[in-house]
Write a protein that holds these residues in place. Structure first.
Motif, PDB file in Angstrom:
ATOM      1  N   ARG A  58     -29.192  17.777  31.741  1.00 30.86           N
ATOM      2  CA  ARG A  58     -29.293  16.317  31.789  1.00 30.86           C
ATOM      3  C   ARG A  58     -30.543  15.863  32.534  1.00 30.86           C
ATOM      4  NH1 ARG A  58     -23.897  14.427  34.502  1.00 30.86           N
ATOM      5  NH2 ARG A  58     -24.520  16.152  35.869  1.00 30.86           N
ATOM      6  N   TYR A  59     -31.163  16.764  33.288  1.00 27.82           N
ATOM      7  CA  TYR A  59     -32.377  16.397  34.013  1.00 27.82           C
ATOM      8  C   TYR A  59     -33.591  16.535  33.089  1.00 27.82           C
ATOM      9  CZ  TYR A  59     -29.684  16.392  38.314  1.00 27.82           C
ATOM     10  OH  TYR A  59     -28.765  16.108  39.273  1.00 27.82           O
ATOM     11  N   PRO A  60     -34.484  15.546  33.059  1.00 27.59           N
ATOM     12  CA  PRO A  60     -35.582  15.562  32.075  1.00 27.59           C
ATOM     13  C   PRO A  60     -36.641  16.628  32.303  1.00 27.59           C
ATOM     14  CG  PRO A  60     -35.770  13.657  33.540  1.00 27.59           C
ATOM     15  CD  PRO A  60     -34.438  14.277  33.817  1.00 27.59           C
ATOM     16  N   TYR A  61     -36.644  17.279  33.462  1.00 29.66           N
ATOM     17  CA  TYR A  61     -37.598  18.367  33.700  1.00 29.66           C
ATOM     18  C   TYR A  61     -36.970  19.729  33.409  1.00 29.66           C
ATOM     19  CZ  TYR A  61     -34.894  17.989  37.993  1.00 29.66           C
ATOM     20  OH  TYR A  61     -33.856  17.879  38.888  1.00 29.66           O
ATOM     21  N   TYR A  62     -35.722  19.742  32.944  1.00 28.41           N
ATOM     22  CA  TYR A  62     -34.971  20.980  32.721  1.00 28.41           C
ATOM     23  C   TYR A  62     -35.705  21.940  31.784  1.00 28.41           C
ATOM     24  CZ  TYR A  62     -31.305  23.935  30.663  1.00 28.41           C
ATOM     25  OH  TYR A  62     -30.576  24.997  30.171  1.00 28.41           O
ATOM     26  N   TRP A  63     -36.309  21.415  30.710  1.00 33.46           N
ATOM     27  CA  TRP A  63     -36.926  22.269  29.696  1.00 33.46           C
ATOM     28  C   TRP A  63     -38.180  22.937  30.229  1.00 33.46           C
ATOM     29  CZ3 TRP A  63     -34.042  18.035  29.037  1.00 33.46           C
ATOM     30  CH2 TRP A  63     -32.942  18.141  28.170  1.00 33.46           C
ATOM     31  N   PHE A  64     -38.895  22.272  31.115  1.00 31.70           N
ATOM     32  CA  PHE A  64     -40.036  22.894  31.770  1.00 31.70           C
ATOM     33  C   PHE A  64     -39.553  24.023  32.680  1.00 31.70           C
ATOM     34  CE2 PHE A  64     -43.462  22.929  35.060  1.00 31.70           C
ATOM     35  CZ  PHE A  64     -44.527  23.242  34.226  1.00 31.70           C
ATOM     36  N   SER A  65     -38.457  23.784  33.377  1.00 33.78           N
ATOM     37  CA  SER A  65     -37.880  24.825  34.227  1.00 33.78           C
ATOM     38  C   SER A  65     -37.429  26.023  33.402  1.00 33.78           C
ATOM     39  CB  SER A  65     -36.704  24.274  35.031  1.00 33.78           C
ATOM     40  OG  SER A  65     -37.127  23.349  35.997  1.00 33.78           O
ATOM     41  N   GLN A  66     -36.947  25.769  32.189  1.00 33.01           N
ATOM     42  CA  GLN A  66     -36.560  26.874  31.312  1.00 33.01           C
ATOM     43  C   GLN A  66     -37.767  27.744  30.956  1.00 33.01           C
ATOM     44  OE1 GLN A  66     -33.562  28.067  29.497  1.00 33.01           O
ATOM     45  NE2 GLN A  66     -32.772  27.212  31.409  1.00 33.01           N
ATOM     46  N   LEU A  67     -38.903  27.108  30.715  1.00 33.85           N
ATOM     47  CA  LEU A  67     -40.123  27.883  30.478  1.00 33.85           C
ATOM     48  C   LEU A  67     -40.489  28.703  31.714  1.00 33.85           C
ATOM     49  CD1 LEU A  67     -42.408  25.324  28.591  1.00 33.85           C
ATOM     50  CD2 LEU A  67     -41.068  27.192  27.607  1.00 33.85           C
ATOM     51  N   MET A  68     -40.366  28.099  32.883  1.00 30.67           N
ATOM     52  CA  MET A  68     -40.678  28.807  34.124  1.00 30.67           C
ATOM     53  C   MET A  68     -39.739  29.987  34.326  1.00 30.67           C
ATOM     54  SD  MET A  68     -41.499  25.555  36.614  1.00 30.67           S
ATOM     55  CE  MET A  68     -41.758  26.591  38.068  1.00 30.67           C
ATOM     56  N   LYS A  69     -38.481  29.788  33.985  1.00 35.28           N
ATOM     57  CA  LYS A  69     -37.524  30.904  34.078  1.00 35.28           C
ATOM     58  C   LYS A  69     -37.939  32.023  33.137  1.00 35.28           C
ATOM     59  CE  LYS A  69     -32.681  32.137  33.279  1.00 35.28           C
ATOM     60  NZ  LYS A  69     -31.378  31.683  32.743  1.00 35.28           N
ATOM     61  N   GLY A  70     -38.345  31.670  31.903  1.00 32.32           N
ATOM     62  CA  GLY A  70     -38.785  32.678  30.945  1.00 32.32           C
ATOM     63  C   GLY A  70     -39.990  33.452  31.433  1.00 32.32           C
ATOM     64  N   ALA A  71     -40.812  32.809  32.266  1.00 31.33           N
ATOM     65  CA  ALA A  71     -42.004  33.456  32.823  1.00 31.33           C
ATOM     66  C   ALA A  71     -41.726  34.154  34.150  1.00 31.33           C
ATOM     67  CB  ALA A  71     -43.108  32.421  33.003  1.00 31.33           C
ATOM     68  N   ASP A  72     -40.456  34.236  34.524  1.00 33.91           N
ATOM     69  CA  ASP A  72     -40.044  34.895  35.784  1.00 33.91           C
ATOM     70  C   ASP A  72     -40.701  34.243  37.002  1.00 33.91           C
ATOM     71  OD1 ASP A  72     -38.554  36.732  37.252  1.00 33.91           O
ATOM     72  OD2 ASP A  72     -40.163  38.219  37.260  1.00 33.91           O
ATOM     73  N   ASP A  96     -39.421  16.568  24.386  1.00 33.92           N
ATOM     74  CA  ASP A  96     -39.932  16.487  23.018  1.00 33.92           C
ATOM     75  C   ASP A  96     -41.249  17.224  22.872  1.00 33.92           C
ATOM     76  OD1 ASP A  96     -37.757  14.986  22.289  1.00 33.92           O
ATOM     77  OD2 ASP A  96     -38.793  13.055  22.383  1.00 33.92           O
ATOM     78  N   ALA A  97     -42.116  17.099  23.877  1.00 35.65           N
ATOM     79  CA  ALA A  97     -43.411  17.771  23.821  1.00 35.65           C
ATOM     80  C   ALA A  97     -43.242  19.290  23.813  1.00 35.65           C
ATOM     81  CB  ALA A  97     -44.271  17.344  25.003  1.00 35.65           C
ATOM     82  N   ILE A  98     -42.335  19.796  24.639  1.00 35.06           N
ATOM     83  CA  ILE A  98     -42.113  21.245  24.715  1.00 35.06           C
ATOM     84  C   ILE A  98     -41.502  21.758  23.422  1.00 35.06           C
ATOM     85  CG2 ILE A  98     -40.769  23.051  25.867  1.00 35.06           C
ATOM     86  CD1 ILE A  98     -41.158  21.456  28.475  1.00 35.06           C
ATOM     87  N   GLU A  99     -40.515  21.045  22.884  1.00 37.74           N
ATOM     88  CA  GLU A  99     -39.872  21.488  21.647  1.00 37.74           C
ATOM     89  C   GLU A  99     -40.867  21.513  20.488  1.00 37.74           C
ATOM     90  OE1 GLU A  99     -35.165  20.504  21.936  1.00 37.74           O
ATOM     91  OE2 GLU A  99     -36.466  18.800  21.448  1.00 37.74           O
TER      92      GLU A  99
END
Length: 214
Positions: A58-72, A96-99
């Motif tokens: 629900r947090y709008p920065y969540y998807w950026f954090s998912q990328l960071m998680k993928g990058a360890d 939307d930009a990340i997707e």
């Protein structure tokens, strides 16, 4: 405004304070009553805590954090590399930009990336080092830059070229009514204007949302 379900207005009334009914000769003063909503109370958590929290989409920065998680880049709910600086500015692409970038394989280090039904990052291929180096271009810290202020219109964070945390040149432009950033040789990306072009500020830094990936 980042809190899921938030319905209140962040704006509060203020009253101009005059000098016995007359204007001051050296500026203006205002009285702000923030007692009810505590708008000026200090925030107890950091941007490291913010981006390290990857459990709530629900947090709008969540998807950026998912990328960071993928990058360890996230360890036990925090972002360790942010500890090397006392002030960090982050430019965060919207969901939307990340997707859109994932669909076009436009994010270095990820092939066939997307988010599944639970909003978790999935992919066909990933190169953690390449992805990590790319994501560091979104971070500007006082380790390699003189940061006098946070970026908003009229601030002392002036237009110019700053070194990102992967030592790329990040170009920052504040035109007087808009803010944009770019990496050398790439298109300019505007800061999202939904929040009146003010950053979200924490004890160790701030972040802006941007309309596209860098």
């Amino acid at each position: 405004l980042l809190t899921p379900g938030y319905q209140e207005s962040p704006f509060i009334p203020f009253t101009e304070v005059l000098n016995n009914g007359n204007p001051w000769i050296n500026g203006q003063a205002f009285f702000i009553d923030a007692a009810e909503n505590g708008i000026f109370e200090p925030v107890s958590y950091s941007i490291s805590d913010l981006f390290g929290s990857i459990n709530d989409s629900r947090y709008p920065y969540y998807w950026f954090s998912q990328l960071m998680k993928g990058a360890d880049m996230i360890t036990e709910g925090t972002v360790p590399f942010l500890a090397v600086s006392s002030r960090t500015i982050v430019f965060v692409p919207t969901k939307d930009a990340i997707e859109k970038a994932l669909q076009q394989d436009a994010i270095p280090g990820i092939k066939g990336g997307s988010f599944d039904s639970e909003d978790l990052l999935v992919y066909d291929e990933i190169d953690e080092n390449t992805l990590r180096n790319y994501l560091l271009s979104y971070f500007v810290s006082n380790t390699n830059n003189i940061i006098l202020d946070f970026p908003y219109i009229g601030s002392r964070f002036s237009s110019g070229t700053y070194l990102s945390m992967n030592l790329e040149n990040l170009n920052y432009v504040e035109s007087g009514n808009s803010i944009s950033v770019s990496l050398d040789g790439k298109s300019s990306v505007s800061v999202v204007s939904d929040y009146d072009l003010f950053p979200f500020v924490y004890g160790d830094g701030c972040f802006h949302f941007i309309e596209s990936v860098l």
